[in-house]
Design an enzyme around this catalytic site. Structure first.
Site: not given
Ligand SMILES: NC(=O)c1ccc[n+]([C@@H]2O[C@H](COP(=O)([O-])OP(=O)(O)OC[C@H]3O[C@@H](n4cnc5c(N)ncnc54)[C@H](OP(=O)(O)O)[C@@H]3O)[C@@H](O)[C@H]2O)c1
Length: 242
Positions: A140, A153
């Protein structure tokens, strides 16, 4: 045309993981999608198959080494190799430290750090035996700067950055990429239980970009020739001051 690969993606039931799966399958790669919400994964697999792609869905909680072992073994049995893992699963329940949401701290450490380590442990022996492989970890911009309510985080994402760079230095036959998104449209902020952090995040996320942007960046890293390691990518909204 680049070589077609078998790619395991964690956290593929929404947001960035889902977008990465669609982008890579559109590019002809086989995608193995994991998460806990399997009905969402099945829906994703159906969409990919309807457009001629190859995808498999598995229940995969990244905090479980047994889950990883099961998914890796099923993938090797069917496809014979794992070329890429995208360690994407993550949670972001932001709060000020003095709110003492200690179980949410534990959850972030368990999913964001240990989940990535579990993914690495599951595929590293396979990739070393193959003599090739690509480990892509989603960090991130929080791996580069800290802000209030995001101490834990960001700590987890600094850890993902450090683990990625250490692995890159150790593994001279494997490629390692750490990708740091800025604010991207997804369900990530829904894990925030602290009211003040939730309100602040609503404002912060107004410049969010589409998760396809992260899919394209990951596709680019995978598509490079094997001797080229795209070791780090930051993708953020043009309008973002952060
Ligand atoms: N969106 C942003 O602005 C942003 C910015 C920087 C970094 N990121 C990073 O991008 C990554 C993806 O996040 P996103 O933004 O796409 O959010 P999201 O839509 O909430 O997706 C998160 C994913 O992680 C999965 N997850 C959560 N806990 C889990 C577990 N214990 N085992 C397996 N899967 C798990 C969830 O699936 P289930 O609940 O179905 O298991 C979901 O598919 C994360 O690492 C986040 O920190 C996001």
């Amino acid at each position: 045309m680049s070589e077609k690969k078998v790619v395991l993606i964690t956290g593929a039931s929404s947001g960035i993981g889902e977008a990465v799966a669609l982008e890579l399958s559109n590019g002809g790669h086989t995608v193995i999608v994991g998460a806990r919400r399997t009905e969402r994964l099945q829906n994703l697999v159906s969409r990919i198959e309807a457009s001629g792609g190859v995808a498999r869905a598995h229940r995969l909680d990244v905090t479980s080494r047994d889950d990883f072992a099961r998914v890796v073994s099923a993938t090797l049995e069917e496809f014979g190799r794992i070329d890429v893992i995208v360690n994407n699963a993550g949670v972001m329940p932001l709060s000020p430290l003095n709110a003492l949401k200690v179980s949410e701290w534990d959850q972030m450490v368990d999913v964001n750090i240990k989940g990535v380590l579990n993914g690495i442990a599951a595929v590293l022996p396979v990739m070393e035996a193959q003599g090739s492989g690509h480990i892509i970890n989603v960090a991130s911009i929080g791996a580069h700067q800290v802000s209030p309510t995001a101490a834990v985080y960001c700590a987890t994402k600094y850890a993902v950055w450090a683990i990625s760079d250490g692995l890159r230095q150790e593994a001279d036959r494997l490629r390692v990429t750490v990708i740091s998104p800025g604010v991207v449209t997804s369900e990530l902020a829904e894990t925030i239980s602290d009211e003040s952090a939730r309100v602040a995040m609503r404002e912060y996320r107004r410049t969010a970009i589409d998760p396809d942007a992260i899919g394209r960046a990951i596709h680019y890293a995978i598509a490079q020739p094997s001797e080229v390691d795209v070791s780090e990518i930051i993708v953020r909204p043009t309008a973002s001051p952060h």
